[in-house]
Design an enzyme around this catalytic site. Structure first.
Site, mmCIF file in Angstrom:
data_model
loop_
_atom_site.group_PDB
_atom_site.id
_atom_site.type_symbol
_atom_site.label_atom_id
_atom_site.label_comp_id
_atom_site.label_asym_id
_atom_site.label_seq_id
_atom_site.Cartn_x
_atom_site.Cartn_y
_atom_site.Cartn_z
ATOM 1 C CB THR A 1 12.538 37.899 -12.708
ATOM 2 O OG1 THR A 1 13.864 37.442 -12.945
ATOM 3 C CG2 THR A 1 12.354 38.137 -11.230
ATOM 4 C CE1 TYR B 1 15.606 35.758 -8.901
ATOM 5 C CE2 TYR B 1 14.138 34.935 -10.617
ATOM 6 C CZ TYR B 1 15.093 35.836 -10.191
ATOM 7 O OH TYR B 1 15.556 36.786 -11.042
ATOM 8 C CB SER C 1 14.858 37.397 -21.004
ATOM 9 O OG SER C 1 15.730 38.200 -20.257
ATOM 10 C CB THR D 1 14.538 42.901 -16.733
ATOM 11 O OG1 THR D 1 15.365 42.194 -15.811
ATOM 12 C CG2 THR D 1 13.165 43.159 -16.141
ATOM 13 C CG ASP D 2 18.769 39.187 -17.327
ATOM 14 O OD1 ASP D 2 18.636 40.110 -16.506
ATOM 15 O OD2 ASP D 2 19.072 38.025 -17.004
ATOM 16 C CE LYS E 1 18.424 43.882 -15.363
ATOM 17 N NZ LYS E 1 18.084 42.471 -15.166
ATOM 18 C CD GLU F 1 38.781 57.958 -29.668
ATOM 19 O OE1 GLU F 1 39.545 56.975 -29.662
ATOM 20 O OE2 GLU F 1 38.153 58.339 -28.661
HETATM 21 N N1 ASP Z 1 17.276 36.518 -15.628
HETATM 22 C C1 ASP Z 1 15.964 37.114 -15.602
HETATM 23 C C2 ASP Z 1 15.467 37.210 -17.026
HETATM 24 O O1 ASP Z 1 15.854 38.085 -17.753
HETATM 25 C C3 ASP Z 1 16.004 38.425 -14.956
HETATM 26 C C4 ASP Z 1 14.719 39.207 -14.984
HETATM 27 O O2 ASP Z 1 13.716 38.844 -15.531
HETATM 28 O O3 ASP Z 1 14.717 40.305 -14.396
HETATM 29 O O4 ASP Z 1 14.672 36.399 -17.410
#
Ligand code: ASP
Length: 365
Positions: free
Chosen positions: A50, A63, A96, A129-130, A202, A321
């Site tokens: 992103t 986007y 990602s 971020t994923d 995340k 457990e």
């Molecule tokens: N779907 C995006 C990615 O991980 C989300 C992000 O970058 O925050 O590439």
């Protein structure tokens, strides 16, 4: 939450008197502008996400990730040239969610090469971020140098109102330029907060403050002029793998546990030829009796089975457990399912299949 991870041989040393847990250490590393020839050299390796995403209008919901180039990202950050002398390379330009072993192998190879040649003092990877925590954890396991490697991304695309990418990139370059960041492994920097790769995850689909380190707390913070770590560098070095020279890594599947769970997902995974299974278990890494039985029989027949948890915080406790000794399982400790998967892939790639040895590696890596 605290930066104190009670892990086997590598107990973290708490801050000296006057530096309470969770508080910044004194003597922060200044990132105040220096003259050009004193500046650290930082290499930006862009992979997409992103942070490189674009929309048609700046208030659009939709986007596309991975549109802007590495140089576009740098050009959007006024003043960054005063923090470090930057060079940029495009490794990939993908969301990602599509991150894969090929890109990981290419990143590891390039970073090891840059550091071995002495061409750079620090690396910043721009990334979605994923799966950022997965790439960070993979690289942590296979990079030979203790120079800083920092992953940055953003929650809003580059065209958004108040896009967070430029500030995150600036902060990432500050951290990668900081001497204090050396020896801390691969770091994630988002929203002025620094996380270690083992701890970071995340936690929110859209918030700018999406990364957290539920078991250990953040490693540090960045502000306009300083990089501050909450604890001194670990004195005990963790072992590293030799970086794999080709993809793919051995197949390890994650099975997500839920109520009314049937064992077919285990048999399907085995039919697909996976070498290992990570259970994203309920609670302390548990599942229905039928699934536990199926996993145990898979383990007896040579598939490595690691129990992690879908909960998102806490350690998966061995022999609590479930009787791991009897069932032939490995407890993932504080590693979440995707990171447990990566560690198991690397262990299998290095020929480690013995359950006891794998259990030890889950504690010390
Ligand atoms: N779907 C995006 C990615 O991980 C989300 C992000 O970058 O925050 O590439």
């Amino acid at each position: 939450m605290y930066k104190h991870r009670a892990l086997g041989i590598c107990m973290l040393v708490l801050c000296a008197a006057g530096s309470a847990i969770g508080q910044p250490t004194p003597n922060p590393s200044s990132t105040a502008p220096a003259t050009a020839n004193q500046l650290p050299r930082v290499t930006i390796l862009a992979t997409g996400g992103t942070i490189a995403g674009k929309a048609n209008t700046n208030s659009a919901v939709g986007y596309t990730s991975g549109q802007a180039s590495a140089q576009d990202l740098i050009d959007a950050v006024p003043g960054i040239e005063k923090v470090a002398t930057l060079t940029a390379e495009q490794i990939s330009n993908i969301g990602s969610q599509d991150m894969n072993d090929e890109v990981w192998v290419a990143l590891a190879k390039r970073i090891n090469e840059l550091f071995a040649k002495g061409d750079t003092d620090g690396v910043v990877i721009t990334h979605g971020t994923d799966t950022m925590e997965e790439t960070a954890f993979f690289l942590e396991q296979v990079l030979a140098s203790d120079k800083p490697v920092v992953l940055v991304g953003s929650m809003r695309p580059s065209t958004a109102i108040s896009a967070d990418g430029p500030a995150n990139l600036y902060a990432g370059v500050q951290v990668a330029s900081s001497k204090e960041a050396r020896g801390r492994g691969v770091l994630i920097v988002l929203n002025n907060t620094i996380h270690e790769s083992r701890d970071a995850t995340k936690t929110h689909t859209t918030s700018l403050q999406t990364f957290a380190s539920p078991n250990a707390g953040p490693a540090g913070y960045v502000d306009a002029s300083e990089v501050r770590f909450v604890e001194p560098v670990e004195t005990c070095k963790r072992p590293r793998f030799k970086a794999p020279d080709k993809a793919p890594l051995p197949r390890v599947d994650i099975i997500y546990s839920h109520s009314n769970m049937l064992p077919d997902e285990v048999s399907d995974a085995l039919k697909r030829g996976c070498k290992g299974i990570v259970l994203a278990g309920v609670g302390d890494g548990n599942s229905s009796k039928a699934v536990v039985d199926a996993l145990s029989s898979a383990a007896q027949q040579g598939t490595v089975v690691v129990r992690s948890s879908r909960v998102g915080a806490g350690f998966t406790v061995r022999n609590a457990e479930l009787n791991d000794d009897k069932l032939g399982f490995i407890a993932a400790q504080d590693l979440n399912p995707p990171k447990a998967r990566i560690l198991l892939q690397l262990l299998l790639a290095n020929g480690t299949t013995d359950a006891q040895r794998i259990q030890a590696e889950f504690t010390t890596r």
